[in-house]
Write an enzyme that holds these catalytic residues in place. Sequence first.
Site, PDB file in Angstrom:
ATOM      1  N   LYS A  66      39.024  42.109  29.422  1.00 52.95           N
ATOM      2  CA  LYS A  66      37.682  42.715  29.407  1.00 52.95           C
ATOM      3  C   LYS A  66      37.683  44.046  30.162  1.00 52.95           C
ATOM      4  CE  LYS A  66      36.448  39.934  33.437  1.00 52.95           C
ATOM      5  NZ  LYS A  66      35.962  38.615  33.856  1.00 52.95           N
ATOM      6  N   ARG A 164      26.213  31.290  36.154  1.00 53.80           N
ATOM      7  CA  ARG A 164      26.142  32.487  35.306  1.00 53.80           C
ATOM      8  C   ARG A 164      26.027  32.139  33.829  1.00 53.80           C
ATOM      9  NH1 ARG A 164      31.111  36.766  35.632  1.00 53.80           N
ATOM     10  NH2 ARG A 164      32.167  35.103  34.471  1.00 53.80           N
ATOM     11  N   TYR A 289      31.846  68.020  52.706  1.00 51.81           N
ATOM     12  CA  TYR A 289      30.385  67.902  52.821  1.00 51.81           C
ATOM     13  C   TYR A 289      29.985  67.180  54.104  1.00 51.81           C
ATOM     14  CZ  TYR A 289      30.244  69.261  47.905  1.00 51.81           C
ATOM     15  OH  TYR A 289      30.379  69.932  46.725  1.00 51.81           O
ATOM     16  N   MET A 338      33.507  65.224  44.517  1.00 47.52           N
ATOM     17  CA  MET A 338      33.518  64.738  43.129  1.00 47.52           C
ATOM     18  C   MET A 338      34.877  64.920  42.454  1.00 47.52           C
ATOM     19  SD  MET A 338      31.020  65.681  39.926  1.00 47.52           S
ATOM     20  CE  MET A 338      29.477  65.294  40.717  1.00 47.52           C
TER      21      MET A 338
HETATM   22  C1  LIG Z   1      36.978  37.890  34.454  1.00 45.17           C
HETATM   23  C2  LIG Z   1      37.173  36.450  34.200  1.00 45.17           C
HETATM   24  C3  LIG Z   1      38.414  35.850  34.420  1.00 45.17           C
HETATM   25  C4  LIG Z   1      39.580  36.569  35.063  1.00 45.17           C
HETATM   26  O1  LIG Z   1      39.396  36.634  36.451  1.00 45.17           O
HETATM   27  P1  LIG Z   1      40.531  37.211  37.437  1.00 45.17           P
HETATM   28  O2  LIG Z   1      40.010  36.888  38.777  1.00 45.17           O
HETATM   29  O3  LIG Z   1      40.606  38.679  37.193  1.00 45.17           O
HETATM   30  O4  LIG Z   1      41.801  36.517  37.112  1.00 45.17           O
HETATM   31  C5  LIG Z   1      38.558  34.523  34.049  1.00 45.17           C
HETATM   32  N1  LIG Z   1      37.545  33.821  33.507  1.00 45.17           N
HETATM   33  C6  LIG Z   1      36.316  34.364  33.311  1.00 45.17           C
HETATM   34  C7  LIG Z   1      35.239  33.537  32.715  1.00 45.17           C
HETATM   35  C8  LIG Z   1      36.092  35.692  33.660  1.00 45.17           C
HETATM   36  O5  LIG Z   1      34.880  36.223  33.469  1.00 45.17           O
END
Ligand SMILES: *Cc1c(COP(=O)(O)O)cnc(C)c1O
Length: 394
Positions: A66, A164, A289, A338
Amino acid sequence: MPFELPSPFNPVLASFAQRPNFIDVNDSYPVSPPRAWAEIDLGAMKKNLAVAREAFGGGALMAVVKAGAYGHGLEEIARSLANENIVFFGVANVGEARRIRNAGVETRIYLLGATWSEEREEIVARDWTPCISTVEEAEQFNRLAARYQKRLKVHIAVDTGMGRGGFVADHLVESMRRLDLLKNLEIEGIGSHLPSADEDKEFTESQFRRFRSIIDELGGPQRFKWIHLSNSAGLLGYDKDACNLSRPGLLLYGVSPLPGFQEKLITVMTLKSRVTLVRTLPTGHGVSYGRQFVTTKPTRVATVGIGYGDGYPRHVSGKGAEVWLRGRRFPILGRVTMDQLMVDVTGADDVIEGDEVEIFGPNILVDEIAEKAGTIVWEIFTCITPRVTRCHIP
Ligand SMILES: *Cc1c(COP(=O)(O)O)cnc(C)c1O
């Protein structure tokens, strides 16, 4: 016409300098190399994959890709893992799934989060695998699958503590009874997620037990082809119990979320930049800055071509963050701006304009930057902006 490359110029940079679509070049002017780039070592990622496999006792893996493979380049990472016996690519949404298919990769896709109602026809048509959190979405998938005259493989998501997504564990047995009536769905798997595998061992162990007892209530592990609970921390730090599939993300990219495993992993991403300018400032001269840093002696200052506009965290300002240059560490002075940051190179007369700088990588671990920025490595990786050219090393 051959491009004239500034010197010193490393071979990786030179290789993408030949590809005009990466950078603005034309026939009349010399190449304009990027000021910040990320070298991504695909061989190192495969070694980390082997570590994940071994730690999971040979169980199957879903590679979590992802958010553009955690900023490492979704298409390149997917192509690189396409022949590595990965069962699923875990993505956040349909857009990422499309990108993997458009890259010519046929590995099964697993959607880690909830899907929009409007996306579900495409999911059915393309045989992507959703995780189901409600009976209503399952019913819609079932209707669509009937229309496409297929049995769609789906996984049940169960909430054992993350809060979640997924079926709330207490209501699952009743919901499962209704899901079993949906003839165009094949309940192929069951998964849950660990909220604190890297922070709370006791809670996480209780979650493994809870997940196991839920599976038993639903008829036992033999009911599901795939049973999965662990992210990277879960995979490294806990017994897999009934699970036969794991979902590592971070560890594939060379970072362990648990102490004690980092030595086994290899850095995949090295974020680099270059010294653009070196000057000596007199005593009493502010740097950056807010003039949070003022020189107390004549100070040789190197300006480096990376800043928070590239995703380097501004929050490290004043926290003692360092960069790696000419084989040693040098401290950042004042605030990160930046596009540029300043480094104290007093006494290092060998540092000159054009020198390559490691922002993080094998010498300055990304954990160190995350800690100084008061955040986590996942965020550092995914905040690196498109301006940073990704160079993939096979
Ligand atoms: C992002 C995610 C993972 C991977 O998590 P890591 O800590 O990066 O290994 C696994 N399962 C779900 C449902 C996730 O959202």
